[in-house]
Scaffold this active site. Structure first.
Site, short mmCIF file in Angstrom:
data_model
loop_
_atom_site.label_atom_id
_atom_site.label_comp_id
_atom_site.label_asym_id
_atom_site.label_seq_id
_atom_site.Cartn_x
_atom_site.Cartn_y
_atom_site.Cartn_z
N GLY A 168 -32.23 10.75 13.22
CA GLY A 168 -32.48 9.70 12.44
C GLY A 168 -32.29 10.29 10.91
O GLY A 168 -31.97 9.16 10.09
N GLY B 295 0.84 -1.27 -0.01
CA GLY B 295 -0.05 -0.06 0.13
C GLY B 295 0.81 1.28 0.10
O GLY B 295 1.56 1.68 -1.06
N SER B 296 1.07 1.74 1.12
CA SER B 296 1.96 2.72 1.48
C SER B 296 3.25 2.55 1.12
O SER B 296 4.25 3.50 1.11
CB SER B 296 1.53 3.86 2.72
OG SER B 296 0.39 4.05 2.75
N GLU C 88 -3.74 8.68 -0.59
CA GLU C 88 -2.90 9.69 -0.77
C GLU C 88 -1.90 9.87 0.51
O GLU C 88 -1.52 10.59 0.95
CB GLU C 88 -3.20 11.18 -1.02
CG GLU C 88 -3.89 11.00 -2.44
CD GLU C 88 -3.99 12.36 -2.73
OE1 GLU C 88 -3.83 13.37 -2.27
OE2 GLU C 88 -4.89 12.74 -4.11
N ILE D 215 -26.43 15.64 14.57
CA ILE D 215 -27.39 16.64 14.68
C ILE D 215 -28.70 16.56 13.91
O ILE D 215 -29.81 16.69 14.39
CB ILE D 215 -26.93 17.96 14.28
CG1 ILE D 215 -25.82 18.46 15.46
CG2 ILE D 215 -27.95 19.00 14.01
CD1 ILE D 215 -24.94 19.69 15.10
N TRP E 16 -6.41 0.01 -6.27
CA TRP E 16 -6.86 1.32 -5.89
C TRP E 16 -6.63 2.62 -6.91
O TRP E 16 -6.15 3.59 -6.55
CB TRP E 16 -6.37 1.71 -4.61
CG TRP E 16 -6.94 0.90 -3.38
CD1 TRP E 16 -6.20 0.10 -2.68
CD2 TRP E 16 -8.41 0.71 -3.01
NE1 TRP E 16 -7.22 -0.58 -1.78
CE2 TRP E 16 -8.44 -0.11 -1.98
CE3 TRP E 16 -9.45 1.23 -3.57
CZ2 TRP E 16 -9.69 -0.48 -1.31
CZ3 TRP E 16 -10.92 1.00 -2.95
CH2 TRP E 16 -10.46 0.11 -1.65
#
Length: 529
Positions: free
Chosen positions: A486, A257-258, A509, A483, A282
């Site tokens: 539902g 990955g990284s 990234e 906030i 990816w």
């Protein structure tokens, strides 16, 4: 309620800087790998302090600016204390240093103080030219992207060609490409700032179909500017600037990955060019893209790690978002193909990401970035783009946060619970006030990093702004969703999409952990060497 005190705020920031400095020294002595938890916390604490420094400048502009600055700096100081509390020896500090922040935090983290900022975002203090940039991209986003954003997300549709062509006509893909190559970059801080402002405004309406779309040419363009031949620049950059060619980045691999230095995709010389073999994952926008920027190993000696990697521009046809298979004629009749498998994701829809298997795919030598002089330089060329991409990712996060905050304010004003609008309750006001301070601080830090990067500086700060702002976006969008109650969980309100999109920002990234440990913590230590 306390009045803002910027002198006290500046003192608090200086104290926080000293605490971070002590921790850096201790980390240098003890080692990052042996203390990853503390190193990770230190990277984020240092990033927060960097944002606090930007708010000292912002807070000098007026009363509301000072109020927001004090609230944010108190939040950063409180976070710093909580990370170091009980670990003082690991941070190389004493309890008295933490105690010096107590009075400031007590005043400006006070619930009533923060609650008073519930609907007080404050001005951005952009000059007239940049206000015009903001208004132009905001209008396009609201008119062309916003009406389609939720449908694209819910149905996992492709980014409409109308949006791509519209942004191309505006010159949005050429914001980071020099004027001599058909773009709008003039080589000063205005270039970075214009890109950040445009990215934020487009991201307010859609991350994938707006803010991320205009960053498509960025990494390849930067790589070409850093290491491309003159002929490569003259051929590719105008096409990227106009949107005639859309690019995707094919760097990550399933097992790496990284850890880019471990990549195994190979490029072997053949007559007139190279044969590529390997699997990339990816690869966002991989089907629609006209070219892939592929990082491949041209030196089979794995011990050379990133020094054996080179960068290729790989043309390809447009593919179907549901998956694609392209075949290529080969001189010896051996199979040559490129196959893309879509990776379904919970958010960031419209772009689509792919795992792409490449088998004996021929690429002409003229498509090796830098040609023979670019051999073994691919890692450095692509990192040029990634560092710039981090400031853009921060801008995307700011846009998402701004949209979530605005949605939460409107909903809180109109939704009544127990006989009163939600916004009348202290807890709602506190959340909104904290959001306002965090968003403005994130924006101002991004602006400050733009100035540094225009001077050829700011690599560390670009990583910091990405780390801080992307984590902040998760909190802001979560609380905005909360906030809404539902209805925040219902797809009919955009805030649920914003929450899902925010989650990806700390992953792509440069995953947050890798960015914090391998980049920020290490650079902090190097800064005192």
């Amino acid at each position: 309620m306390y009045e803002p005190d910027m002198q006290l705020a500046a003192s608090a920031v200086e104290t926080a800087k000293k605490i971070v400095a002590s921790a850096i020294v201790e980390m240098k002595n003890s080692g990052i790998d042996a203390n990853q938890v503390v190193a990770y916390d230190l990277a984020h604490a240092a990033s927060g302090v960097e944002a606090a420094k930007a708010m000292i400048t912002y807070g000098a502009n007026g009363a509301i600016e000072a109020r927001l600055a004090c609230a944010f700096i108190a939040e950063v100081a409180g976070d710093l204390v909580s990370r170091a509390f009980g670990r003082e020896s690991l941070w190389g500090i004493n309890e008295n240093q933490l105690e010096t922040l107590h009075d400031f935090v007590r005043r400006f983290r006070d619930p009533n103080y923060v609650s008073s900022l519930a609907n007080q975002m404050g001005p951005t203090h952009l000059d007239v030219d940049f206000e015009l940039v903001r208004d132009t991209f905001r209008k396009f986003a609201q008119d062309q992207i916003a009406p389609l954003a939720d449908e694209i997300h819910r149905k996992n549709l492709d980014v409409p060609e109308s949006i791509i062509s519209g942004l191309g006509e505006m010159g949005a893909f050429g914001l980071s490409i020099p004027e001599e190559y058909g773009g709008f970059s003039t080589g000063n801080e205005n270039d970075y700032l214009a890109m950040v402002i445009a990215t934020e405004e487009l991201s307010r309406c859609s991350l994938a179909s707006g803010g991320s779309l205009i960053t498509r040419p960025e990494i390849l363009a930067r790589a070409l500017l850093r290491g491309g031949t003159q002929a490569q620049k003259e051929y590719w950059l105008p096409k990227l600037a106009s949107g005639e060619i859309m690019a995707a980045v094919a760097v990550t691999e399933p097992d790496y990955g990284s850890d880019v230095a471990g990549l195994t995709t190979s490029a072997v010389r053949t007559e007139g060019g190279w044969l590529l073999n390997g699997v990339k994952t990816w690869c966002t926008f991989g089907a629609r893209a006209d070219v892939l920027m592929v990082l491949a190993r041209t030196d089979p000696d794995r011990s050379k790690a990133h020094r054996g990697l080179s960068l290729f521009i790989v043309p390809k046809p447009h593919g179907d978002s549901g998956g694609f298979l392209f075949e290529q004629a080969s001189a010896d009749g051996a199979p040559a193909k490129m196959e893309g498998r879509p990776i379904d994701t919970i958010g960031y829809r419209g772009m689509h990401s792919y795992e792409i298997a490449i088998e004996n795919w021929f690429v002409a030598n003229e498509n090796l970035v830098g040609e023979d002089s670019g051999l073994g330089r691919g890692f450095y060329y692509q990192m040029e783009g990634f560092e710039n991409g981090r400031i853009q990712t921060a801008a995307r996060a700011v846009g998402i946060m701004q949209a979530a905050y605005e949605s939460a304010v409107v909903y809180a004003q109109n939704r009544k619970v127990f006989g009163a609008p939600i916004i009348d309750y202290q807890l709602s006001q506190y959340k909104l006030g904290k959001m306002a301070a965090i968003i403005q601080a994130s924006r101002q830090l991004a602006y400050q990093v733009c100035i540094l990067m225009a001077k050829g500086e700011g690599a560390l700060e670009a990583s910091m702004v990405k780390a801080y702002v992307c984590r902040a976006a998760e909190w802001v969008t979560r609380e905005a969703m909360q906030i809404h109650g539902g209805m925040g969980y219902a797809e009919e309100f955009p805030v649920s999409r914003l929450f899902l999109d925010a989650r990806v920002l700390s992953i792509f990234e440069g995953a947050d952990e890798t960015l914090s440990l391998k980049v920020i913590a290490r650079k902090l230590i190097d800064s005192i060497s």
